[in-house]
Design an enzyme around this catalytic site. Structure first.
Site, mmCIF file in Angstrom:
data_model
loop_
_atom_site.group_PDB
_atom_site.id
_atom_site.type_symbol
_atom_site.label_atom_id
_atom_site.label_comp_id
_atom_site.label_asym_id
_atom_site.label_seq_id
_atom_site.Cartn_x
_atom_site.Cartn_y
_atom_site.Cartn_z
ATOM 1 N N ASP A 163 -28.127 20.039 31.071
ATOM 2 C CA ASP A 163 -27.372 21.104 31.050
ATOM 3 C C ASP A 163 -27.466 21.639 29.419
ATOM 4 O O ASP A 163 -28.023 20.653 28.816
ATOM 5 C CB ASP A 163 -26.044 21.473 31.578
ATOM 6 C CG ASP A 163 -25.611 22.760 32.019
ATOM 7 O OD1 ASP A 163 -26.105 23.862 31.398
ATOM 8 O OD2 ASP A 163 -25.051 22.909 33.047
ATOM 9 N N GLY A 170 -30.454 20.648 26.852
ATOM 10 C CA GLY A 170 -31.395 21.470 26.830
ATOM 11 C C GLY A 170 -31.498 22.694 27.389
ATOM 12 O O GLY A 170 -30.565 22.872 28.335
ATOM 13 N N PHE A 229 -33.260 24.814 30.955
ATOM 14 C CA PHE A 229 -33.974 24.615 31.943
ATOM 15 C C PHE A 229 -35.278 25.684 31.915
ATOM 16 O O PHE A 229 -36.077 25.770 32.550
ATOM 17 C CB PHE A 229 -33.352 24.575 33.349
ATOM 18 C CG PHE A 229 -32.363 25.617 33.432
ATOM 19 C CD1 PHE A 229 -32.470 26.996 33.193
ATOM 20 C CD2 PHE A 229 -30.901 25.289 33.948
ATOM 21 C CE1 PHE A 229 -31.559 27.886 33.447
ATOM 22 C CE2 PHE A 229 -29.884 26.153 34.136
ATOM 23 C CZ PHE A 229 -30.284 27.579 33.849
ATOM 24 N N HIS A 244 -29.881 31.658 42.119
ATOM 25 C CA HIS A 244 -29.370 33.073 42.307
ATOM 26 C C HIS A 244 -28.948 33.567 41.105
ATOM 27 O O HIS A 244 -28.854 34.866 41.155
ATOM 28 C CB HIS A 244 -28.345 32.953 43.458
ATOM 29 C CG HIS A 244 -26.987 32.659 42.794
ATOM 30 N ND1 HIS A 244 -25.724 33.022 43.357
ATOM 31 C CD2 HIS A 244 -26.548 31.852 41.760
ATOM 32 C CE1 HIS A 244 -24.731 32.365 43.014
ATOM 33 N NE2 HIS A 244 -25.250 31.860 41.773
#
Length: 375
Positions: free
Chosen positions: A239, A265, A267, A285
């Site tokens: 994360d 980091g 994503f 989502h």
């Protein structure tokens, strides 16, 4: 919805002792939905509409009760409103009227002697009850959320998040400027995740996994749950750096710290490589199709040959129903640029990123398990 720039998750919870079968839960849901339709079809249209339109009032009744701590004061048994008012430091007459309204909404019941007692709904509003959703109610009823939902027309007209318009910045950026609201939000996400983490992950078999990568995994509640069920697996928690910096206590408490690597980091740029299982909970989502595809393609680039992707997300039915996910979809419209999706939409999104959807597993929570394989 998961905030990927502030902590989420809490100490890993043990799995529930008894989880009702999915078929039973779905049957009960259909029965409840049928009874609601029957009630609304047999009541005059204007009466049924009034009941629907005052739903926001119910939210505030629950919000104020949670803020004052009224359900906590009833944890040891029934009490008169005047006694509760004294304990919470509020007006006795007004507290009585509030508690009477809670009875009308099914959160309390009134005894013959005039004392008020908790129902199962009210018990879930206590601070420390099992499965408590008090923190979620404090988020839903927060004044900032009233502003968001009060601007729904803007989002429907423009397709843009009202939260951006109201605050001049994306929702997650705003959280970084408002520590009080960020705490409310993070507590709500923790409250909402407890049961769904356990019951959703029970539907998956991770026993053969070698390296599990939890993408956007916060403090590692999901990864810890997986590693406890897969003794031979190792994990990578990934994360933003500011988020995973606080993961150590949870992983240690769960007894899996020695099998975890923590990596920071974004994503949207890349994810750790080499895992045979990649997991994301309530990540996809949050994003529109373009950004969601970018995230999924980054996972596809990193995943080992023949690897499996597991998404924990709400999956909308193809036709509108009473499923709560339809309302959560509007939440995504108001606050972010994401959306809830149907199975067909997930299949299309995954295919574009180099995955094949293999199955969708419903659970007793609103969360489904979406499994896909790299192709």
């Amino acid at each position: 919805m998961t905030h990927t720039s502030t902590p989420r998750g809490s100490a890993a919870r043990s799995a529930p002792n008894r989880v009702p079968p999915v078929r039973l839960i779905r049957a009960v849901d259909r029965l409840r939905a049928g009874l609601q339709r029957l009630h609304r079809s047999t009541a005059p249209g204007n009466v049924a509409l009034m009941e629907l339109a005052t739903g926001a009032w119910t939210t505030q009744v629950l919000y104020v009760a949670a803020t004052l701590g009224i359900p906590d004061e009833l944890a040891d048994g029934p009490a008169h409103a005047a006694d509760v008012a004294t304990r919470v430091g509020a007006d006795a007459g007004a507290v009585y009227r509030l508690m009477r309204a809670m009875v009308s909404r099914g959160a309390l019941r009134e005894e013959r002697d005039g004392r008020f007692a908790l129902t199962p709904v009210g018990d879930a509003l206590r601070t420390d009850s099992e499965g408590s959703l008090r923190d979620m109610v404090l988020f839903i009823g927060h004044p900032a959320r009233w502003a968001d939902w009060g601007s729904l027309e803007y989002s429907v007209r423009t397709g843009e998040p009202a939260a951006d318009m109201l605050r001049g910045m994306p929702f997650f950026d705003y959280l970084d400027t408002d520590p009080e609201f960020a705490t409310v939000f993070n507590n709500a996400m923790t409250a909402a995740s407890g049961l769904s983490d356990d019951v959703a992950l029970q539907a998956c078999d991770f026993t053969g996994a070698r390296l599990v990568v939890d993408v956007g995994g916060g403090h590692g509640a999901v990864l810890a749950t997986i590693l406890r069920s897969a003794a031979g697996a190792r994990g990578i928690l990934f994360d933003l750096p500011a988020v995973v910096a606080g993961a150590a206590p949870l992983l240690a408490d769960a007894g899996v710290a020695d099998r975890c690597t923590v990596s920071g980091g974004s994503f949207l740029e890349s994810v750790p490589a080499g895992g045979d299982v990649y997991v994301m909970k309530n990540i996809v989502h949050d994003w529109d199709d373009t950004d969601a595809a970018t995230i999924l393609r980054n996972v596809r680039t990193a995943i080992a040959e023949g690897g499996k992707l597991v998404l924990l997300e709400m999956v909308l039915p193809e036709r509108a129903s009473s499923f709560i996910g339809h309302m959560l979809d509007l939440e995504m419209l108001l606050m972010l640029r994401g959306k809830e999706r149907t199975r067909a939409q997930y299949s299309e999104l995954l295919e574009a990123a180099g995955f094949q959807l293999t199955r969708v597993i419903p659970t007793v929570s609103p969360i489904s398990v979406i499994e896909a394989r790299a192709v």
